[in-house]
Each structure stands twice: as structure tokens, then as C-alpha cells.
Design a protein around this motif. Sequence first.
Motif, PDB file in Angstrom:
ATOM      1  N   ASP A 130       0.855  -1.194   0.000  1.00  0.00           N
ATOM      2  CA  ASP A 130       0.000   0.000   0.000  1.00  0.00           C
ATOM      3  C   ASP A 130       0.892   1.244   0.000  1.00  0.00           C
ATOM      4  OD1 ASP A 130       1.004   0.213   2.583  1.00  0.00           O
ATOM      5  OD2 ASP A 130      -0.778  -0.686   3.487  1.00  0.00           O
ATOM      6  N   ASP A 131       0.254   2.404   0.106  1.00  0.00           N
ATOM      7  CA  ASP A 131       0.992   3.674   0.038  1.00  0.00           C
ATOM      8  C   ASP A 131       2.003   3.812   1.176  1.00  0.00           C
ATOM      9  OD1 ASP A 131      -0.425   4.327  -2.204  1.00  0.00           O
ATOM     10  OD2 ASP A 131      -1.935   5.516  -1.145  1.00  0.00           O
ATOM     11  N   LYS A 132       1.761   3.144   2.287  1.00  0.00           N
ATOM     12  CA  LYS A 132       2.634   3.304   3.452  1.00  0.00           C
ATOM     13  C   LYS A 132       3.775   2.297   3.478  1.00  0.00           C
ATOM     14  CE  LYS A 132       1.423   4.127   7.461  1.00  0.00           C
ATOM     15  NZ  LYS A 132       0.960   3.823   8.829  1.00  0.00           N
ATOM     16  N   PHE A 133       3.738   1.321   2.583  1.00  0.00           N
ATOM     17  CA  PHE A 133       4.723   0.244   2.673  1.00  0.00           C
ATOM     18  C   PHE A 133       6.146   0.784   2.616  1.00  0.00           C
ATOM     19  CE2 PHE A 133       7.499  -3.085   1.124  1.00  0.00           C
ATOM     20  CZ  PHE A 133       7.095  -4.199   1.841  1.00  0.00           C
ATOM     21  N   LEU A 134       6.462   1.566   1.576  1.00  0.00           N
ATOM     22  CA  LEU A 134       7.824   2.077   1.428  1.00  0.00           C
ATOM     23  C   LEU A 134       8.209   3.009   2.572  1.00  0.00           C
ATOM     24  CD1 LEU A 134       8.668   2.827  -2.314  1.00  0.00           C
ATOM     25  CD2 LEU A 134       9.578   1.066  -0.817  1.00  0.00           C
ATOM     26  N   ALA A 135       7.251   3.833   2.991  1.00  0.00           N
ATOM     27  CA  ALA A 135       7.538   4.768   4.086  1.00  0.00           C
ATOM     28  C   ALA A 135       7.869   4.009   5.362  1.00  0.00           C
ATOM     29  CB  ALA A 135       6.342   5.695   4.312  1.00  0.00           C
ATOM     30  N   ASP A 136       7.080   2.972   5.648  1.00  0.00           N
ATOM     31  CA  ASP A 136       7.330   2.181   6.860  1.00  0.00           C
ATOM     32  C   ASP A 136       8.635   1.401   6.744  1.00  0.00           C
ATOM     33  OD1 ASP A 136       4.999   3.127   7.891  1.00  0.00           O
ATOM     34  OD2 ASP A 136       3.827   1.323   7.457  1.00  0.00           O
ATOM     35  N   LEU A 137       8.932   0.898   5.546  1.00  0.00           N
ATOM     36  CA  LEU A 137      10.178   0.162   5.348  1.00  0.00           C
ATOM     37  C   LEU A 137      11.380   1.089   5.488  1.00  0.00           C
ATOM     38  CD1 LEU A 137      11.789  -2.346   4.674  1.00  0.00           C
ATOM     39  CD2 LEU A 137      11.198  -2.050   2.258  1.00  0.00           C
ATOM     40  N   ASN A 138      11.274   2.311   4.945  1.00  0.00           N
ATOM     41  CA  ASN A 138      12.366   3.278   5.085  1.00  0.00           C
ATOM     42  C   ASN A 138      12.577   3.658   6.551  1.00  0.00           C
ATOM     43  OD1 ASN A 138      13.468   3.656   2.483  1.00  0.00           O
ATOM     44  ND2 ASN A 138      11.698   4.897   1.884  1.00  0.00           N
ATOM     45  N   THR A 139      11.478   3.788   7.301  1.00  0.00           N
ATOM     46  CA  THR A 139      11.588   4.076   8.740  1.00  0.00           C
ATOM     47  C   THR A 139      12.317   2.940   9.457  1.00  0.00           C
ATOM     48  OG1 THR A 139       9.566   5.409   8.721  1.00  0.00           O
ATOM     49  CG2 THR A 139      10.282   4.525  10.843  1.00  0.00           C
ATOM     50  N   MET A 140      11.985   1.698   9.100  1.00  0.00           N
ATOM     51  CA  MET A 140      12.636   0.538   9.699  1.00  0.00           C
ATOM     52  C   MET A 140      14.134   0.550   9.392  1.00  0.00           C
ATOM     53  SD  MET A 140      11.756  -3.544   9.156  1.00  0.00           S
ATOM     54  CE  MET A 140      10.091  -3.361   9.778  1.00  0.00           C
ATOM     55  N   LEU A 141      14.484   0.911   8.148  1.00  0.00           N
ATOM     56  CA  LEU A 141      15.891   0.973   7.762  1.00  0.00           C
ATOM     57  C   LEU A 141      16.637   2.066   8.535  1.00  0.00           C
ATOM     58  CD1 LEU A 141      15.476   0.505   3.912  1.00  0.00           C
ATOM     59  CD2 LEU A 141      16.591  -1.102   5.468  1.00  0.00           C
ATOM     60  N   GLN A 142      15.987   3.223   8.695  1.00  0.00           N
ATOM     61  CA  GLN A 142      16.613   4.326   9.444  1.00  0.00           C
ATOM     62  C   GLN A 142      16.849   3.925  10.891  1.00  0.00           C
ATOM     63  OE1 GLN A 142      13.891   7.544   8.737  1.00  0.00           O
ATOM     64  NE2 GLN A 142      14.594   7.885   6.631  1.00  0.00           N
ATOM     65  N   GLU A 143      15.939   3.164  11.453  1.00  0.00           N
ATOM     66  CA  GLU A 143      16.108   2.692  12.828  1.00  0.00           C
ATOM     67  C   GLU A 143      17.302   1.742  12.941  1.00  0.00           C
ATOM     68  OE1 GLU A 143      12.326   0.994  13.668  1.00  0.00           O
ATOM     69  OE2 GLU A 143      11.361   2.924  14.075  1.00  0.00           O
ATOM     70  N   GLN A 144      17.681   1.142  11.813  1.00  0.00           N
ATOM     71  CA  GLN A 144      18.846   0.250  11.785  1.00  0.00           C
ATOM     72  C   GLN A 144      20.124   1.011  11.434  1.00  0.00           C
ATOM     73  OE1 GLN A 144      17.973  -2.880   8.983  1.00  0.00           O
ATOM     74  NE2 GLN A 144      16.299  -3.718  10.215  1.00  0.00           N
ATOM     75  N   GLY A 145      20.020   2.333  11.250  1.00  0.00           N
ATOM     76  CA  GLY A 145      21.181   3.142  10.910  1.00  0.00           C
ATOM     77  C   GLY A 145      21.469   3.181   9.420  1.00  0.00           C
ATOM     78  N   LYS A 146      20.518   2.807   8.589  1.00  0.00           N
ATOM     79  CA  LYS A 146      20.684   2.835   7.135  1.00  0.00           C
ATOM     80  C   LYS A 146      19.992   4.082   6.583  1.00  0.00           C
ATOM     81  CE  LYS A 146      20.879  -2.222   6.855  1.00  0.00           C
ATOM     82  NZ  LYS A 146      20.277  -3.460   6.288  1.00  0.00           N
ATOM     83  N   PRO A 147      20.297   4.466   5.330  1.00  0.00           N
ATOM     84  CA  PRO A 147      19.741   5.723   4.784  1.00  0.00           C
ATOM     85  C   PRO A 147      18.218   5.795   4.789  1.00  0.00           C
ATOM     86  CG  PRO A 147      21.535   4.938   3.403  1.00  0.00           C
ATOM     87  CD  PRO A 147      21.278   3.857   4.407  1.00  0.00           C
TER      88      PRO A 147
END
Length: 201
Positions: A130-147
Motif C-alpha cells: 500500500d501507500d505506506k509500505f515504502l515509508a514504513d520500510l524506510n523508517t525501519m531501515l533508518q532505525e537500523q542506521g541505514k539511509p
Amino acid sequence: MNANAIQEKILSDARTSASDIMRDANEKAARLRDAAEKRMAAAHSRLMMQASEDAEAARLRMERMEELEERKRLLSDKRALIDEAFAQALDKLEAMPSQQARAFLMTEAAAVADGDEIVILGSKNPGWFDDKFLADLNTMLQEQGKPGQLTLGEEKRDGETGLILAKNGMEISCTFASLLDSRRLDMEADIAAILFPDRPA
């Protein structure tokens, strides 16, 4: 001694000599015949023994070939059943409820992403994206210290369910099929033990 007596003596000696020669010849022929029969019997015995050994060796070869073919057939049957088990597992993955599939794919993608790839979606994706999938995935990556800068690509990968991370001409597949394949080697022994509990691998 008159001439007749001499002649008779010569004839008698000749007959005796001829008889001795014939007797010796017959005895020699008999010995040769016996020796030949013994050689023939020995040769026949050797041939029969060799033939028996050859027949036994051929029988053992045939048995080994039959056992090998049976093992090949059994292995082929096992492989077909294991393939079918994985095909059914893929069907179940692709039929996973949207929320469960969404969480699963996010976890898998976050584990392998650098954080700045292009996301290619599978053409068979159901409602988990859905529209939030990428946003939520990017948030998860940022929490791991990734861009956390994943972007959605325009391409859709035919016949796949899941997503692919593309960067600099390289791809990391997070499709259900590839994720299942990546675990196949580790899972096959367990699946074989379930499908064939009483048979050696």
C-alpha cells in the motif's frame, strides 16, 4: 635247415614282430587317447567353471544395475514429492494474509537492503503493498542506521510475488519464490524426514 624251414622261420618272426608292433601301437594309441580324453575333460571342466563364474558375475552386475536403477527411481520420486511440497509451500506463502505478508516482507527486505535501492514489485502482488509500505520500510531501515531512501521503480517483475531491490545493476530478490529457494537446502532434509520417515535419504 632246409629252405622251407628257413622261410617258415622268417615268416614266423615277421608275424611276431608285426604283432608286437601292432600291440605297441595300440597301447600307445590307447595312452594318447586316454591323455587326450583327460585333457578334454579338464578343458571342459575349466570352461564350465569359467562359464559358471561368468554367469554369476553377470547376474551380480545385473542385480547391481537393477538396484542402482531402483535407487534412481526412488530418488526421482522423492525429488518430485519434495518439489511438490515446496510448490505447495510457495502457494501458501503467496496466499498469506496481507498484514502478515507485509510484515514478513518488510523484515526480509530490511535485513538485506543498503537503504537506497530502487524497489521492483512482483506482478502477482496482492493487497499487502500500500501507500505506506515504502515509508514504513524506510523508517525501519533508518532505525537500523541505514539511509532509508528506498524508491519505487516503474518496472513490475512478471510472475513474481514480493519485491526486488535494485542498485548499480545488481538485484537482491525478496520474492517469495527466491526466499523459499534460499532456505531450501536447509529445509530439504527435514522435509524428506517428514515425507519418508522409514526410508534412508
